[in-house]
Design an enzyme around this catalytic site. Structure first.
Site, PDB file in Angstrom:
ATOM      1  N   LYS A   1      11.958 -15.990  22.014  1.00  0.00           N
ATOM      2  CA  LYS A   1      10.952 -15.104  21.411  1.00  0.00           C
ATOM      3  C   LYS A   1      10.722 -13.931  22.332  1.00  0.00           C
ATOM      4  CE  LYS A   1       8.488 -14.955  17.677  1.00  0.00           C
ATOM      5  NZ  LYS A   1       8.703 -15.653  16.388  1.00  0.00           N
TER       6      LYS A   1
ATOM      7  N   ASP B   1       9.244 -10.039  13.827  1.00  0.00           N
ATOM      8  CA  ASP B   1       8.049 -10.885  13.714  1.00  0.00           C
ATOM      9  C   ASP B   1       6.938  -9.886  13.393  1.00  0.00           C
ATOM     10  OD1 ASP B   1       7.199 -13.903  14.519  1.00  0.00           O
ATOM     11  OD2 ASP B   1       5.580 -12.565  15.109  1.00  0.00           O
TER      12      ASP B   1
HETATM   13  O1  2IT Z   1       8.782 -16.996  13.666  1.00  0.00           O
HETATM   14  C1  2IT Z   1       9.950 -16.871  13.227  1.00  0.00           C
HETATM   15  O2  2IT Z   1      10.630 -17.841  12.928  1.00  0.00           O
HETATM   16  C2  2IT Z   1      10.470 -15.514  13.079  1.00  0.00           C
HETATM   17  N1  2IT Z   1       9.754 -14.568  13.363  1.00  0.00           N
HETATM   18  C3  2IT Z   1      11.861 -15.291  12.581  1.00  0.00           C
HETATM   19  C4  2IT Z   1      12.848 -15.451  13.694  1.00  0.00           C
HETATM   20  C5  2IT Z   1      14.260 -15.092  13.341  1.00  0.00           C
HETATM   21  O3  2IT Z   1      15.083 -15.117  14.287  1.00  0.00           O
HETATM   22  O4  2IT Z   1      14.583 -14.797  12.203  1.00  0.00           O
END
Ligand code: 2IT
Length: 450
Positions: free
Chosen positions: A126, A166
């Site tokens: 993340k 996100d």
């Molecule tokens: O919280 C999540 O799963 C996302 N923001 C999507 C992450 C992604 O790599 O598509």
């Protein structure tokens, strides 16, 4: 509780006192996996838990950019590569002014188990920044994204770490980020990011995937209860991309969202957000003003209640918190339980405080489903986007949608089976934690200590 589990939770509480969201998610996940640790003493011997609560690595970087008036700004950027056991680190970037190290770490930890649940080969990561997109021009957003990628590009790659969107990062931002990556690397490695535009490797259904996936998961829960989605009224929070996907799919299946909210208050539309005009207005309103949803009430002649959330409404069948972390605290949970509504389906990442979540789980009349399972359709379709990019092919919307549906049914089944295996009944929260955890723990165990 298993003594080793307890000791690791205690260690995290003491070591990361200044990271409350991270401590909260560790407490939530580890308290569910106690029976797994009882059954697998070899995991304790390999110190799996202590290794699992520490990110493999985490970058902090400076992001300097110039606004339209020529003034300079410096923001903080992060990327947390939490756990790469089962695939390249995968997870979104959040641009929001309250972002800090605790929030990035909690999201990275959650992402690790969520991604494992999808059954696809993606590790957990993340990132984000404390950049506040509110009120910024498109040019300012572009310059910020370029500066952000200039700091990040050397640490990511299609087989290394694959960021996505996100909160605060949508298709527009991904475009600017990808353009800068391509310029710096001099290659067309479009598998480095997901959520891309359709002209340069994006996947059909990716914008809808989180919301659609949540509704597909809900359908599995309803099926388990010999119930149906037809005619159901949904109270959700938020009006972003995820909420939009829920509204669209619910309407298509004969259900309707009758409550939604923004930071300014909530909307009650008893007719439901179920026409094309209303659903498109949600997108427009969000793009123009992410802080206020009140204009919907004026436009469509319904009620807006300022500075309040829809929790406790009795004229609904299903609650789906879809905005942000810790949206539902104990006070809201008590209202929700008292409303008599049966289904509480988390959608946003960690939308419920731990005390509120445990309280709702203890209600005999309720079924509670956890976000790391319910919202996994988003990242799952991101992994499908990576597959399409590596094949240099584009799949049809029908193909992606069918796979998404199958993945959500698989997540529900695996969670229910894991809970049943440990004698926990239909506990979807514990089941999701156990199923995701087992995959990551076993992979770490087999790959040896390092
Ligand atoms: O919280 C999540 O799963 C996302 N923001 C999507 C992450 C992604 O790599 O598509």
């Amino acid at each position: 509780m298993n003594a080793y589990v307890e000791s690791v939770i205690d260690y995290v509480r003491k070591t990361y006192e200044s990271q409350p969201e991270f401590v909260q998610t560790v407490e939530e996940v580890l308290s569910s996996v106690s029976p797994v640790m009882d059954a697998h003493p070899e995991y304790e011997k390999a110190d799996i838990l202590k290794r699992m609560v520490e990110p493999e690595r985490m970058f902090t970087f400076r992001v300097c950019w110039m606004d339209d008036k020529g003034e300079y700004h410096t923001n903080r950027g992060w990327r947390c590569q939490f756990n790469g056991t089962i695939g390249p680190y995968k997870g979104g970037l959040r641009f929001q002014k309250n972002v800090n190290e605790s929030i990035i770490k909690f999201l990275g930890f959650e992402q690790t188990f969520k991604n494992a649940l999808t059954g696809l080969p993606i590790g957990g990561g993340k990132g984000g920044s404390d950049f506040d997109p509110a009120g910024k021009s498109a040019d300012e957003v572009m310059r910020f994204c370029q500066a952000y990628m200039s700091a990040l590009y050397r640490y990511i790659g299609p087989d290394v770490d694959v960021p996505a969107g996100d909160m605060g990062v949508g298709g527009r931002e991904i475009g600017y980020l990808y353009g800068q990556y391509r310029r710096l690397k001099g290659t067309f490695e479009n598998g480095v990011l997901t959520g891309k535009g359709l002209t340069y490797g994006g996947s059909l259904i990716r914008p809808e995937a989180t919301g659609y996936g949540a509704v597909y998961y809900l359908q599995e829960v309803l099926k388990h209860e010999n119930d149906t989605i037809v005619g159901k009224r949904l109270a959700i929070s938020g009006y972003g991309n995820v909420a939009w996907g829920i509204m669209k799919k619910a309407a298509e299946l004969g259900a309707k969202v009758t409550y939604f909210s923004g930071p300014d208050g909530y909307i009650h539309d008893p007719e439901g957000v179920d026409t094309e005009e209303k659903i498109n207005y949600i997108l427009k309103m969000r793009a123009e003003d992410p802080m206020h949803c009140a204009s919907y009430a004026e436009k469509f002649g319904c009620e807006f209640v300022p500075n309040a959330k829809p929790w406790g409404a009795k004229d609904v069948d299903i609650y789906m918190p879809s905005a942000m972390q810790n949206d539902v605290n104990m006070e809201s949970a008590e209202k929700i339980a008292a409303s008599g509504v049966k289904y509480y389906i988390e959608v946003a990442n960690m939308p419920t405080t731990n005390d509120a979540l445990n309280y709702l789980r203890s209600q005999k009349h309720m079924i509670v489903a956890p976000s790391k399972a319910v919202n996994a359709g988003g990242v799952a379709v991101s992994a499908l986007e990576m597959s399409q990019n590596s094949e240099r092919l584009v799949w049809t919307a029908e193909e992606v949608d069918a796979r998404l549906k199958g993945i959500m049914a698989g997540i529900h089944k695996e969670s229910a089976d894991a809970a049943a295996e440990y004698g926990l009944g239909y506990d979807l929260v514990a089941g999701a934690n156990i199923a995701g955890f087992k995959k990551v723990a076993q992979g770490m165990y087999e790959q040896g200590v390092f």
